[in-house]
Design an enzyme around this catalytic site. Structure first.
Site, PDB file in Angstrom:
ATOM      1  N   ARG A   1       0.843  -1.191   0.000  1.00  0.00           N
ATOM      2  CA  ARG A   1       0.000   0.000   0.000  1.00  0.00           C
ATOM      3  C   ARG A   1       0.872   1.232   0.000  1.00  0.00           C
ATOM      4  O   ARG A   1       1.727   1.382   0.871  1.00  0.00           O
ATOM      5  CB  ARG A   1      -0.857   0.041   1.271  1.00  0.00           C
ATOM      6  CG  ARG A   1      -2.090  -0.766   1.159  1.00  0.00           C
ATOM      7  CD  ARG A   1      -3.169  -0.275   2.072  1.00  0.00           C
ATOM      8  NE  ARG A   1      -2.801  -0.229   3.482  1.00  0.00           N
ATOM      9  CZ  ARG A   1      -3.632   0.167   4.421  1.00  0.00           C
ATOM     10  NH1 ARG A   1      -4.842   0.571   4.100  1.00  0.00           N
ATOM     11  NH2 ARG A   1      -3.270   0.185   5.668  1.00  0.00           N
TER      12      ARG A   1
ATOM     13  N   THR B   1      -1.296   7.454  -0.782  1.00  0.00           N
ATOM     14  CA  THR B   1      -2.572   7.361  -1.509  1.00  0.00           C
ATOM     15  C   THR B   1      -3.436   6.200  -1.025  1.00  0.00           C
ATOM     16  O   THR B   1      -4.624   6.142  -1.340  1.00  0.00           O
ATOM     17  CB  THR B   1      -2.290   7.120  -3.005  1.00  0.00           C
ATOM     18  OG1 THR B   1      -1.630   5.844  -3.129  1.00  0.00           O
ATOM     19  CG2 THR B   1      -1.406   8.193  -3.598  1.00  0.00           C
TER      20      THR B   1
ATOM     21  N   ASP C   1      -0.842  -3.751  12.399  1.00  0.00           N
ATOM     22  CA  ASP C   1      -0.354  -4.164  11.081  1.00  0.00           C
ATOM     23  C   ASP C   1      -0.090  -5.679  11.124  1.00  0.00           C
ATOM     24  O   ASP C   1       0.813  -6.141  11.830  1.00  0.00           O
ATOM     25  CB  ASP C   1       0.930  -3.405  10.742  1.00  0.00           C
ATOM     26  CG  ASP C   1       1.372  -3.676   9.310  1.00  0.00           C
ATOM     27  OD1 ASP C   1       1.454  -2.721   8.534  1.00  0.00           O
ATOM     28  OD2 ASP C   1       1.619  -4.856   8.971  1.00  0.00           O
TER      29      ASP C   1
ATOM     30  N   ASP D   1       3.486  -6.797  10.195  1.00  0.00           N
ATOM     31  CA  ASP D   1       4.459  -6.467  11.248  1.00  0.00           C
ATOM     32  C   ASP D   1       4.310  -7.396  12.439  1.00  0.00           C
ATOM     33  O   ASP D   1       5.308  -7.839  13.027  1.00  0.00           O
ATOM     34  CB  ASP D   1       4.273  -5.018  11.705  1.00  0.00           C
ATOM     35  CG  ASP D   1       4.844  -4.022  10.717  1.00  0.00           C
ATOM     36  OD1 ASP D   1       5.567  -4.434   9.784  1.00  0.00           O
ATOM     37  OD2 ASP D   1       4.545  -2.811  10.861  1.00  0.00           O
TER      38      ASP D   1
HETATM   39  N1  URA Z   1      -3.427  -3.804   6.978  1.00  0.00           N
HETATM   40  C1  URA Z   1      -3.088  -4.173   8.239  1.00  0.00           C
HETATM   41  O1  URA Z   1      -2.178  -4.979   8.434  1.00  0.00           O
HETATM   42  N2  URA Z   1      -3.773  -3.650   9.279  1.00  0.00           N
HETATM   43  C2  URA Z   1      -4.791  -2.792   9.107  1.00  0.00           C
HETATM   44  O2  URA Z   1      -5.396  -2.372  10.096  1.00  0.00           O
HETATM   45  C3  URA Z   1      -5.121  -2.405   7.796  1.00  0.00           C
HETATM   46  C4  URA Z   1      -4.432  -2.922   6.747  1.00  0.00           C
END
Ligand code: URA
Length: 213
Positions: A108, A112, A204, A207
């Site tokens: 991502r 944007t 995330d 992560d």
């Molecule tokens: N991707 C993620 O890993 N966590 C989110 O909250 C949104 C997209």
């Protein structure tokens, strides 16, 4: 056990919900997060494949010949949206080891929130196979949409999308552009924040799986 709301099915099995709660907890370790994601993938895979068609095939047991049920049709394809999709993929492959696998690399753009493709590798003959696209988080829906458009360009015509958490904004965006693709999720959360993260979410997913930041 599941609750269907239009194109979205919430897999509300108590084991899925319990494990998801532990995953959401920020105190859960990386090892724990990864193990739970794999375990939830087992349970979700069981639910998302429960209507697969069977056919009878002749076999011989040590005792007698018989016709016994087996999954009909071409092998399934699991399509993982990298990198967090791989956490679900591992568990799905535990249950369906003969499945074919597609990898779709999207990140991502943090400005944007649009997906940028950096990798695509899929089996050549996608037509008439059930393809289950996996990504733990359906946030804006942009990555899932981009991945599915690419699979459709390559002939895919029977797709399901499986995630852990979905945001209402992502569901709306996704179902408007992919109305033929049912969504299976463990929960629908409150909203997306200004950075495109699901709230309350779990942070995330990549992560938390891989210990990056
Ligand atoms: N991707 C993620 O890993 N966590 C989110 O909250 C949104 C997209």
């Amino acid at each position: 056990m599941s609750k269907s709301a239009g194109p979205v099915t919430v897999l509300d099995h108590p084991l899925i919900q319990h494990k998801l709660t532990i995953m959401r907890n920020k105190e859960t370790s990386i090892a724990g997060f990864r193990r739970l994601l794999r375990e939830i993938a087992h349970l979700m895979c069981y639910e998302v494949t429960r209507d697969l068609e069977l056919e009878s095939i002749p076999i011989e047991t040590p005792m007698a010949a018989m016709d016994s049920p087996a999954i009909k049709g071409k092998k399934l394809v699991f399509a993982s949206i990298l990198r967090a999709g791989n956490g679900l993929l591992d568990g799905m492959l535990d249950l369906v080891p003969a499945a074919r696998v597609a990898h779709i690399g999207l990140y991502r753009d943090h400005e944007t929130l649009e997906p940028v493709e950096y990798y695509f590798k899929a089996p050549a003959d996608l037509e008439n196979r059930l393809i289950i696209v996996v990504d733990p988080m359906l946030a804006t829906g942009n990555s899932a949409t981009a991945a599915i458009e690419k699979l459709k360009e390559r002939g895919a015509n029977n797709i399901r999308f499986l995630c852990l958490l979905a945001a209402p904004e992502g569901i709306k965006n996704f179902t408007e552009s992919q109305p033929d693709v049912p969504i299976f999720t463990a929960a629908i959360d409150s909203h997306l924040n200004e950075k495109g993260y699901i709230v309350p979410g779990l942070g995330d997913a990549g992560d938390r799986m891989y210990g990056t930041k």
